[in-house]
Design a protein around this motif. Structure first.
Motif, short mmCIF file in Angstrom:
data_model
loop_
_atom_site.label_atom_id
_atom_site.label_comp_id
_atom_site.label_asym_id
_atom_site.label_seq_id
_atom_site.Cartn_x
_atom_site.Cartn_y
_atom_site.Cartn_z
N TYR A 137 -39.53 13.74 3.33
CA TYR A 137 -39.42 12.98 2.28
C TYR A 137 -38.11 12.55 1.84
O TYR A 137 -37.46 11.46 2.12
CB TYR A 137 -40.38 12.89 0.80
N GLU A 138 -37.29 13.74 1.77
CA GLU A 138 -35.90 13.71 1.78
C GLU A 138 -35.29 13.68 2.84
O GLU A 138 -33.49 13.43 3.42
CB GLU A 138 -35.78 15.14 1.14
N THR A 141 -34.08 10.02 3.73
CA THR A 141 -33.81 9.50 2.75
C THR A 141 -32.46 9.63 3.41
O THR A 141 -31.39 8.86 3.80
CB THR A 141 -33.37 10.20 0.95
N THR A 167 -32.76 6.37 -4.35
CA THR A 167 -33.88 7.24 -3.92
C THR A 167 -33.37 8.82 -4.32
O THR A 167 -34.97 9.23 -4.72
CB THR A 167 -33.61 7.24 -2.11
N LEU A 168 -32.22 9.16 -4.38
CA LEU A 168 -32.05 10.25 -4.69
C LEU A 168 -32.69 10.38 -6.37
O LEU A 168 -33.00 11.79 -6.58
CB LEU A 168 -30.61 11.18 -5.06
N SER A 171 -36.25 11.36 -5.90
CA SER A 171 -36.92 12.51 -5.53
C SER A 171 -36.08 13.69 -6.20
O SER A 171 -37.25 14.43 -6.39
CB SER A 171 -35.49 13.20 -4.37
#
Length: 489
Positions: A137-138, A141, A167-168, A171
């Motif tokens: 998932y990361e 990004t 997005t971060l 996260s």
């Protein structure tokens, strides 16, 4: 060999990316050959696994990363629903992107990150544990940010910053929830719910909303959706990838995994967290449609449409009844087919006719009939007109809402369809029934068939999966298989 099929599927996009980065822009044919070879190989492996999973097989690979920490890649029926969509649309988007960019600069950089993005999406689909999911998932990004900022101008860099900020932030929520949950229950493997039984109820409720919040950024749930319209400054192939295959679908797919494969239907009901999630999804459906109605830029109108349409998946998941779940899962595929068609067409209109605004569409149907025919089919599907795929999704969700005793779902779907009609039908009317103000557009705008062909193919598939929804291996029948076999509904 079967134990390594998940790894091989992942490598079909990861290895081409590493090679493509090393290919100079002066060798486009070699880059194209490697791109297409990887895409075809992935599609072949997915087709191979479809038969096995339909027969009850599960392919998985476990790789030890550290003591007590392993990378689990597993191919189950839910994985294949997402993976098949990803593999098919990667191939078509690759063909489209090759035609769209032509001989422009920095193509090896673009296609390298493009393949990395697909590798990350493949990893998200294959993930069998929460930590494995988080890693990919990361990775998704980080691999999509260079695509959003590909043009390198001020607006692209600004959109890239906004994308990273959202997005971060998501996260961070996901990481906090994951660490908290695994500190209580140990490593979390999907579809194994026993480890959560007996844990503190309040903690589980907070963790649920942390995890869903982390996924909700990429799924563009309100108020976490602001990055998506801003990212429309990216080239059309990137927009198509973000909206139909990669980022927003990864978020929605993650929410499905959290609800059904981390918590489980019974625990979600017991904790009372399903209905609040359904309410957020319903609000997003209406809000996205309202915002789309007032956008003059075609891609931004499509972006807000995505905000609305992806939440159908979340709504079906949150309602957690058999019909609603099938509707949410099948819409993951149906929305991807229809939305990528719309972005393919928007990119072709901008590239061949310099049309980017709604009021520039007058006469586009006569100038680019194949493009606008594909656009019209996809738009009608988004509205929910039978027999296009979107009708099947909405029917399933509507019956699922009634089955779950939530009559308000019908009103949400009806309002959404009316708003869809309000912002899509004027585009179709302008293209087919209004004449351009200036001189007639000369013919020959659709001679680049690699640019026009993918949209025609995806529009045709969106129509066919609606017409033949009851056939074996259709997205609808596969979603039904997931619900019956994996979730016992």
């Amino acid at each position: 060999m079967s134990a390594w099929l998940p790894v091989l599927t992942l490598l079909t996009s990861f290895l081409p990316a590493l090679v493509i980065f090393r290919i100079p822009d002066t060798r486009p044919r070699l880059r194209t050959a490697i791109n297409l070879a990887g895409a075809v190989a992935k599609l072949g492996l997915v087709a191979l696994m479809l038969g096995g999973v339909a027969a009850g097989e599960i392919y998985e690979t476990r790789l030890a990363l550290a003591p007590g920490l392993e990378l689990l890649l597993r191919v189950d029926a839910l994985c294949l629903l997402f993976l098949t969509l990803s593999a098919l649309l990667w191939l078509l988007t690759t063909i489209y992107a090759i035609a769209y960019f032509g001989e422009g600069p920095n193509q090896s950089r673009f296609f390298g990150f493009f393949s990395l993005c697909v590798a990350a999406t493949t990893g998200v689909a294959l993930s069998g544990t929460l930590i494995t999911f988080f890693i990919f998932y990361e990775f998704l990004t980080l691999s999509t940010w260079p695509l959003v900022t590909h043009k390198g101008d001020e607006s692209s860099i600004s959109a890239g910053r906004k994308y990273l900020a959202y997005t971060l932030g998501g996260s961070a929520l996901l990481l906090i929830g994951m660490v908290w949950l695994e500190s209580m229950a140990g490593p979390v493997e999907f579809a194994v719910h026993d480890g959560l039984l007996g844990l503190d109820r309040t903690s589980l409720q907070i963790i649920f909303f942390l995890l869903v919040g982390g996924m909700g950024v990429k799924a563009a749930l309100i108020p976490l959706h602001g990055w998506l319209p801003a990212a429309m400054v990216a080239p059309a192939p990137v927009s198509a990838l973000l909206h139909a295959v990669a980022v927003v679908k990864a978020g929605a797919f993650g929410i499905v995994r959290i609800v059904y494969d981390v918590y489980g239907f019974d625990l979600v009901q017991e904790l009372g967290v399903g209905l609040p999630l359904a309410a957020v999804a319903a609000a997003t459906i209406v809000w996205g449609s309202l915002r789309a109605l007032f956008q003059r830029d075609i891609k931004k109108r499509l972006a807000y449409s995505t905000v609305s349409q992806v939440s159908y998946i979340v709504l079906g998941t949150a309602l957690a009844g058999p019909w609603a779940t099938v509707g949410g899962l099948v819409h993951l595929v149906h929305q991807g087919l229809m939305k990528i068609t719309l972005f393919f067409c928007a990119g072709a209109l901008a590239e061949r006719m310099k049309v980017t605004k709604v009021d520039q569409l007058d006469g586009a149907g006569r100038a680019m009939p194949l493009t606008m025919f594909a656009f019209s089919i996809a738009a009608l599907g988004m509205i929910g007109v039978p027999p296009v795929a979107g009708f099947v999704s909405k029917w399933q969700l509507g019956v699922g809402g009634l089955q779950a005793g939530q009559l308000w779902v019908i009103f949400i779907l009806a309002a959404s369809s009316l708003l869809n009609a309000a912002y899509f039908l004027p585009l179709i009317y302008r293209a087919w029934f209004r004449s351009p103000e200036g001189p007639p557009v000369p013919p020959g705008r659709e001679r680049n068939y690699m640019l026009i062909g993918p949209a025609v193919v995806t529009a045709a598939v969106a129509l066919l999966v609606g017409l033949f929804a009851g056939m074996d291996y259709s997205p609808l029948s596969w979603a039904q298989l997931i619900v019956e076999r994996e979730y016992g509904m």
